[in-house]
Design an enzyme around this catalytic site. Structure first.
Site, PDB file in Angstrom:
ATOM      1  N   CYS A 156       1.159  -1.395  -0.112  1.00 44.78           N
ATOM      2  CA  CYS A 156       0.073  -0.344   0.037  1.00 44.78           C
ATOM      3  C   CYS A 156       1.429   1.526  -0.041  1.00 44.78           C
ATOM      4  CB  CYS A 156      -1.123   0.121   1.120  1.00 44.78           C
ATOM      5  SG  CYS A 156      -2.099   1.375   0.990  1.00 44.78           S
ATOM      6  N   HIS A 180      -4.080  -4.515  -0.726  1.00 48.76           N
ATOM      7  CA  HIS A 180      -3.871  -4.879   0.919  1.00 48.76           C
ATOM      8  C   HIS A 180      -3.148  -6.384   1.082  1.00 48.76           C
ATOM      9  CE1 HIS A 180      -3.336  -1.586   3.905  1.00 48.76           C
ATOM     10  NE2 HIS A 180      -4.528  -0.840   2.684  1.00 48.76           N
ATOM     11  N   GLU A 235      -2.880  -8.534   3.020  1.00 48.45           N
ATOM     12  CA  GLU A 235      -3.067  -9.097   4.199  1.00 48.45           C
ATOM     13  C   GLU A 235      -4.555  -9.388   4.585  1.00 48.45           C
ATOM     14  OE1 GLU A 235      -2.531  -5.423   4.638  1.00 48.45           O
ATOM     15  OE2 GLU A 235      -1.905  -6.509   3.649  1.00 48.45           O
TER      16      GLU A 235
END
EC number: 4.3.2.10
Length: 200
Positions: A78, A179, A181
């Site tokens: 990001c 992102h 994650e």
């Protein structure tokens, strides 16, 4: 086990990135200074917030010069990806300059909201170890108001009122504007690919 250094860049996503790595069987080493990078085989630079604040934090931590000298695979996530480039319009701030290009503000339009928030499709541009086993049409989760226009180092794009760089790789320097994650199986696969990519 591969030694993975996770830079504490002060972003709210630090814990979720750590948890995503733990799910892949990796316990990252949290890094707040140059000494923490010693012996690391992979380095992850996450980031949430503004480019000026993030660059100031890296400077205060004494991490800018070590990152510029880094020879092992590095991925920015990001805002962390944006910091790899030369300059950001956000605060008109010089960044690390590890990759050529400038970060621009996304342009809002009647049907285009800024910040760009939510799931969007990854559009592969060229072969990259980061995209191994990532299915065509895969989606990732984005939250950002600034982005890098397409560069020669881009390996995947995204379209939000215009094309921008979603994944970048130049040698061992990598980045994901989204992102991973928070991007379910697609994100986990890309993180695993980064951990397993050739370090040469």
């Amino acid at each position: 086990m591969t030694e993975v250094a996770l830079i504490d860049a002060g972003g709210a996503n630090l814990g979720s990135v750590r948890y995503a790595l733990q799910r892949l069987g990796v316990e990252p080493r949290l890094v707040c200074d140059a000494r923490g990078l010693e012996g690391a085989a992979r380095v992850i630079l996450p980031g949430v917030g503004s480019a000026p604040e993030a660059m100031a934090r890296l400077n205060n931590q004494g991490l800018i010069e070590p990152l510029l000298r880094l020879q092992v695979p590095l991925i920015g996530i990001c805002l962390g990806m944006q910091l790899l480039f030369e300059h950001s319009e956000e605060g008109d701030v010089p960044c690390l300059g590890l990759l050529p290009g400038r970060v621009r503000r996304l342009t809002p339009a009647p049907s285009i909201r800024v910040p760009h928030m939510g799931w969007n499709r990854l559009l592969p541009l060229r072969a990259s170890p980061l995209l191994a086993e990532v299915p065509e049409g895969a989606n990732a989760y984005f939250v950002h108001s600034y982005a890098v226009p397409l560069t020669t180092a881009a390996v995947a794009a995204c379209d939000h009122g215009g094309m921008f760089t979603a994944i970048v790789q130049q040698g061992v320097r990598c980045g994901a504007q989204f992102h991973p994650e928070r991007s379910a199986e697609t994100g986990a696969r890309i993180l695993r690919n980064f951990l397993e990519m050739d370090a040469a």
